[in-house]
Design an enzyme around this catalytic site. Structure first.
Site, PDB file in Angstrom:
ATOM      1  CG  HIS A 127     -19.310  36.096   4.741  1.00 29.88           C
ATOM      2  ND1 HIS A 127     -19.404  37.833   4.469  1.00 29.88           N
ATOM      3  CD2 HIS A 127     -18.972  36.216   6.432  1.00 29.88           C
ATOM      4  CE1 HIS A 127     -18.902  38.845   5.037  1.00 29.88           C
ATOM      5  NE2 HIS A 127     -18.574  37.907   6.757  1.00 29.88           N
ATOM      6  CG  ASN A 236     -10.452  48.747   1.648  1.00 25.70           C
ATOM      7  OD1 ASN A 236     -11.140  48.383   0.467  1.00 25.70           O
ATOM      8  ND2 ASN A 236      -9.690  48.132   2.588  1.00 25.70           N
TER       9      ASN A 236
END
Length: 275
Positions: A127, A236
């Site tokens: 990103h 997660n």
């Protein structure tokens, strides 16, 4: 969980081909450093954006209409990142890289520079990052953000000197952060798209840490790794887009614990395996 991890790590370590240990990280790994995640109530796209929706504020289109507002907010984030420190998860990943050397690769969605500050070197910032700027008009060169430009508080405007340094010397348009916005596409130059997919193809295991897979390239990385036979380990605290991809797959492991605890276990197993 520990026995399953040990079995996977040992299998990958002894493979001759497609044997990379790849870690894909997102905003969740930096939350213990005090950096807000993106879409929570106190999310990084909410604070300081005059409460614009992320899909509106975080776009090239919005930047062209309101460049100073977006640049000021980028410098607010710069100050936030500089005031944060790597946490134990960052340091564990740096230690794991030291153990694995060129069989380690880190693909991160984070632009906060904390992985680099903790010591990681084999990093692919898909990103982009907040250390660099590029011309908003498409001039080719990517530059380091000048050191004279300091981080801002929310109520600080750009100085005249800031504006001068944030003007492209080739065409006179505004410079912008070298990051991916919502209305842009992944590429190789800024986002290392093809490099990341090549790493995924050659991975023996892909650890997914602190990211929900809300954007297309991270999902494509997981799909590619899965297609070429890698183990996928989803670390997660909640189910996410990766979970939907790997559920019921024989070479997948889903771990619902904090990354800090799991990475500590992974580091210990790797140290024992490679020694």
């Amino acid at each position: 969980m520990e026995n399953q991890l040990e079995n996977i790590i040992q299998q990958v370590w002894h493979k001759e081909k497609r044997n990379l240990f790849t870690f894909l990280t997102g905003a969740g790994i930096s939350s213990d450093s005090g950096i807000p995640t993106y879409r929570g109530i106190d999310g990084i796209w909410v604070k300081g954006t005059q409460f614009h929706k992320p899909e509106e504020f975080g776009t090239l289109r919005y930047f062209r209409q309101h460049p100073e507002e977006v640049l000021q907010y980028s410098l607010f984030r710069k100050k936030m990142f500089e005031n944060a420190f790597p946490n134990q998860s960052h340091y564990d990943l740096a230690d794991i890289e030291t153990q694995l050397q060129d069989r380690f690769h880190l693909i991160t969605q984070n632009i906060d520079n904390l992985h680099r500050r903790s010591g990681n070197q084999r990093i692919y910032e898909i990103h982009g990052n907040n250390r660099e700027i590029k011309c908003s008009n498409g001039c080719k060169e990517i530059l380091e953000l000048p050191t004279e430009i300091k981080g801002k508080n929310l109520d600080e405007d750009l100085t005249d000197h800031d504006k001068e340094l944030l003007t492209c010397t080739q065409c006179g348009h505004w410079m912008r952060p070298n990051i991916l916005w919502f209305d842009e596409y992944y590429d190789e130059k800024t986002n290392k798209k093809f490099s990341a997919l090549k790493i995924a193809k050659n991975s023996g295991v892909l650890f997914i840490v602190g990211t929900s897979g809300a954007t297309s390239l991270p999902i494509a990385i997981a799909e590619t790794a899965l297609k070429y036979g890698a183990f996928i380990i989803d670390i997660n605290t909640e189910d996410n887009n990766f979970t939907d991809l790997i559920r019921n797959k024989k070479n997948a492991l889903i771990i619902r614990e904090k990354s800090t605890e799991v990475l500590k276990v992974i580091k210990t197993i790797i140290e024992k395996t490679v020694s």
